[in-house]
Design a protein around this motif. Structure first.
Motif, mmCIF file in Angstrom:
data_model
loop_
_atom_site.group_PDB
_atom_site.id
_atom_site.type_symbol
_atom_site.label_atom_id
_atom_site.label_comp_id
_atom_site.label_asym_id
_atom_site.label_seq_id
_atom_site.Cartn_x
_atom_site.Cartn_y
_atom_site.Cartn_z
ATOM 1 N N CYS A 79 -80.866 -18.464 8.036
ATOM 2 C CA CYS A 79 -80.218 -19.750 7.733
ATOM 3 C C CYS A 79 -80.424 -20.716 8.897
ATOM 4 C CB CYS A 79 -78.725 -19.562 7.488
ATOM 5 S SG CYS A 79 -78.315 -18.435 6.124
ATOM 6 N N LYS A 80 -80.296 -20.192 10.105
ATOM 7 C CA LYS A 80 -80.467 -21.014 11.305
ATOM 8 C C LYS A 80 -81.875 -21.593 11.371
ATOM 9 C CE LYS A 80 -77.087 -18.385 13.957
ATOM 10 N NZ LYS A 80 -76.862 -17.474 15.063
ATOM 11 N N LYS A 81 -82.857 -20.836 10.884
ATOM 12 C CA LYS A 81 -84.249 -21.306 10.926
ATOM 13 C C LYS A 81 -84.499 -22.438 9.929
ATOM 14 C CE LYS A 81 -86.343 -17.059 12.610
ATOM 15 N NZ LYS A 81 -87.215 -15.931 12.302
ATOM 16 N N GLU A 82 -83.860 -22.381 8.763
ATOM 17 C CA GLU A 82 -84.170 -23.401 7.751
ATOM 18 C C GLU A 82 -83.311 -24.656 7.874
ATOM 19 O OE1 GLU A 82 -83.906 -21.909 3.716
ATOM 20 O OE2 GLU A 82 -81.753 -21.645 3.833
ATOM 21 N N MET A 83 -82.193 -24.588 8.575
ATOM 22 C CA MET A 83 -81.304 -25.755 8.682
ATOM 23 C C MET A 83 -81.989 -26.992 9.284
ATOM 24 S SD MET A 83 -78.347 -25.580 7.325
ATOM 25 C CE MET A 83 -77.415 -24.321 6.479
ATOM 26 N N PRO A 84 -82.753 -26.877 10.372
ATOM 27 C CA PRO A 84 -83.422 -28.081 10.895
ATOM 28 C C PRO A 84 -84.391 -28.706 9.880
ATOM 29 C CG PRO A 84 -83.415 -26.349 12.551
ATOM 30 C CD PRO A 84 -82.926 -25.736 11.267
ATOM 31 N N HIS A 85 -85.057 -27.876 9.089
ATOM 32 C CA HIS A 85 -85.950 -28.389 8.042
ATOM 33 C C HIS A 85 -85.150 -29.117 6.969
ATOM 34 C CE1 HIS A 85 -88.898 -25.952 10.012
ATOM 35 N NE2 HIS A 85 -88.473 -24.810 9.513
ATOM 36 N N MET A 86 -84.016 -28.542 6.603
ATOM 37 C CA MET A 86 -83.164 -29.179 5.598
ATOM 38 C C MET A 86 -82.690 -30.538 6.099
ATOM 39 S SD MET A 86 -81.065 -25.812 4.225
ATOM 40 C CE MET A 86 -79.705 -26.764 3.608
ATOM 41 N N GLU A 87 -82.306 -30.614 7.373
ATOM 42 C CA GLU A 87 -81.834 -31.885 7.930
ATOM 43 C C GLU A 87 -82.941 -32.935 7.899
ATOM 44 O OE1 GLU A 87 -79.665 -34.948 9.494
ATOM 45 O OE2 GLU A 87 -78.975 -33.093 8.569
ATOM 46 N N LYS A 88 -84.122 -32.559 8.331
ATOM 47 C CA LYS A 88 -85.254 -33.501 8.344
ATOM 48 C C LYS A 88 -85.526 -34.032 6.932
ATOM 49 C CE LYS A 88 -90.090 -34.015 9.510
ATOM 50 N NZ LYS A 88 -91.327 -33.372 9.928
ATOM 51 N N LEU A 89 -85.514 -33.119 5.954
ATOM 52 C CA LEU A 89 -85.823 -33.534 4.583
ATOM 53 C C LEU A 89 -84.652 -34.263 3.925
ATOM 54 C CD1 LEU A 89 -87.935 -30.424 3.825
ATOM 55 C CD2 LEU A 89 -88.749 -32.781 3.918
ATOM 56 N N HIS A 90 -83.453 -33.966 4.351
ATOM 57 C CA HIS A 90 -82.290 -34.730 3.878
ATOM 58 C C HIS A 90 -82.499 -36.208 4.207
ATOM 59 C CE1 HIS A 90 -78.199 -36.159 3.362
ATOM 60 N NE2 HIS A 90 -78.129 -36.457 4.652
ATOM 61 N N LYS A 91 -82.917 -36.484 5.420
ATOM 62 C CA LYS A 91 -83.167 -37.873 5.842
ATOM 63 C C LYS A 91 -84.369 -38.459 5.099
ATOM 64 C CE LYS A 91 -81.057 -37.364 10.364
ATOM 65 N NZ LYS A 91 -81.260 -37.180 11.794
ATOM 66 N N GLU A 92 -85.400 -37.658 4.914
ATOM 67 C CA GLU A 92 -86.609 -38.122 4.223
ATOM 68 C C GLU A 92 -86.338 -38.480 2.761
ATOM 69 O OE1 GLU A 92 -90.717 -35.959 3.011
ATOM 70 O OE2 GLU A 92 -90.202 -35.794 5.141
ATOM 71 N N PHE A 93 -85.448 -37.748 2.114
ATOM 72 C CA PHE A 93 -85.179 -37.958 0.689
ATOM 73 C C PHE A 93 -83.971 -38.864 0.446
ATOM 74 C CE2 PHE A 93 -88.171 -34.607 0.220
ATOM 75 C CZ PHE A 93 -88.668 -34.711 -1.069
ATOM 76 N N GLU A 94 -83.410 -39.428 1.493
ATOM 77 C CA GLU A 94 -82.266 -40.320 1.344
ATOM 78 C C GLU A 94 -82.626 -41.468 0.393
ATOM 79 O OE1 GLU A 94 -78.765 -41.346 4.508
ATOM 80 O OE2 GLU A 94 -80.827 -41.244 5.214
ATOM 81 N N GLY A 95 -81.774 -41.701 -0.590
ATOM 82 C CA GLY A 95 -81.999 -42.775 -1.553
ATOM 83 C C GLY A 95 -82.987 -42.428 -2.656
ATOM 84 N N LYS A 96 -83.408 -41.171 -2.728
ATOM 85 C CA LYS A 96 -84.394 -40.762 -3.741
ATOM 86 C C LYS A 96 -83.789 -39.848 -4.811
ATOM 87 C CE LYS A 96 -88.340 -41.209 -0.663
ATOM 88 N NZ LYS A 96 -89.474 -40.523 -0.018
ATOM 89 N N ASP A 97 -82.478 -39.894 -4.978
ATOM 90 C CA ASP A 97 -81.767 -39.125 -6.003
ATOM 91 C C ASP A 97 -81.953 -37.614 -5.897
ATOM 92 O OD1 ASP A 97 -80.477 -41.281 -7.176
ATOM 93 O OD2 ASP A 97 -82.174 -41.720 -8.496
ATOM 94 N N VAL A 98 -82.073 -37.124 -4.669
ATOM 95 C CA VAL A 98 -82.081 -35.691 -4.412
ATOM 96 C C VAL A 98 -81.093 -35.461 -3.269
ATOM 97 C CG1 VAL A 98 -83.406 -33.676 -3.673
ATOM 98 C CG2 VAL A 98 -84.483 -35.397 -5.114
ATOM 99 N N GLN A 99 -80.123 -34.587 -3.514
ATOM 100 C CA GLN A 99 -79.071 -34.341 -2.530
ATOM 101 C C GLN A 99 -79.110 -32.902 -2.047
ATOM 102 O OE1 GLN A 99 -77.167 -36.894 -1.514
ATOM 103 N NE2 GLN A 99 -78.230 -38.199 -2.978
ATOM 104 N N ILE A 100 -78.783 -32.736 -0.775
ATOM 105 C CA ILE A 100 -78.568 -31.393 -0.235
ATOM 106 C C ILE A 100 -77.068 -31.199 -0.122
ATOM 107 C CG2 ILE A 100 -78.747 -29.935 1.823
ATOM 108 C CD1 ILE A 100 -81.488 -31.104 2.343
ATOM 109 N N LEU A 101 -76.605 -30.060 -0.619
ATOM 110 C CA LEU A 101 -75.205 -29.668 -0.475
ATOM 111 C C LEU A 101 -75.217 -28.233 0.030
ATOM 112 C CD1 LEU A 101 -72.212 -30.288 -0.796
ATOM 113 C CD2 LEU A 101 -72.401 -29.641 -3.206
ATOM 114 N N ALA A 102 -74.656 -28.015 1.217
ATOM 115 C CA ALA A 102 -74.651 -26.693 1.833
ATOM 116 C C ALA A 102 -73.249 -26.090 1.758
ATOM 117 C CB ALA A 102 -75.105 -26.794 3.284
ATOM 118 N N LEU A 103 -73.176 -24.849 1.283
ATOM 119 C CA LEU A 103 -71.897 -24.145 1.157
ATOM 120 C C LEU A 103 -71.939 -22.883 1.995
ATOM 121 C CD1 LEU A 103 -71.341 -24.333 -2.712
ATOM 122 C CD2 LEU A 103 -70.742 -26.012 -0.966
#
Length: 177
Positions: A79-103
């Motif tokens: 999980c620790k390895k993929e979180m930085p990738h998720m953050e980068k892509l969260h910013k990249e997809f901002e405003g493109k109707d794709v959301q990340i929700l982490a539980l």
């Protein structure tokens, strides 16, 4: 005669105990909760959880958008390895109707906040304190990600940590056309 009565009583008690044990086993097998295992094409179960800032998140609030629903833990190495990738892509997809929700599952809030701050995460993170969502989604192992399309249907289930390229590809796949 007293000795025979004691043996008879002991036999009756043993028989009753054995019947009770057999009844419990039969009940457990016949009536145990059957957890529905979610599959591609199923509607994603709705839920409501509160994020670290106190905002409520209902899956149904994201209708019309793709949702990258990631189950993780602060202790989980992959999980620790993929979180930085998720953050980068969260910013990249901002405003493109794709959301990340982490539980995260039952992690203490202070530990989750420290994790979020360490990785500088800005996407919503909620804690499944009672494991209700974990059970509804039948989560094992961590990380597990559900790709949910804009209609609320499960498009894919991924049960491993992903690279940046994999996450990007999956987020593109749930982006409404």
């Amino acid at each position: 005669m007293a000795k025979a009565d004691k043996k008879k009583k002991r036999l009756i008690i043993r028989t009753i105990v054995l019947l009770l044990l057999v009844s419990v086993v039969i009940y457990a097998v016949a009536f145990k909760d059957k957890v529905k295992v979610l599959a591609v094409g199923d509607m994603a179960p709705d839920f409501e959880l509160v994020d670290l800032e106190g905002n409520k998140h209902r899956l149904s609030d994201y209708k019309g958008q793709g949702v990258f629903l990631n189950f993780w833990g602060t202790w989980c190495g992959p999980c620790k390895k993929e979180m930085p990738h998720m953050e980068k892509l969260h910013k990249e997809f901002e405003g493109k109707d794709v959301q990340i929700l982490a539980l995260t599952i039952k992690d203490p809030p202070l530990k989750v906040k420290a994790f979020r701050d360490q990785y500088e995460l800005t996407f919503p993170i909620a804690i499944d304190k009672t494991e209700v969502v974990k059970e509804a989604y039948n989560i094992s192992p961590l990380p597990t990600t559900f790709l949910i399309n804009d209609k609320g249907k499960i498009q894919k289930i991924i049960k491993w940590a992903m690279s940046e390229e994999e996450i990007r590809s999956h987020m593109e796949s749930i982006q409404p056309k």
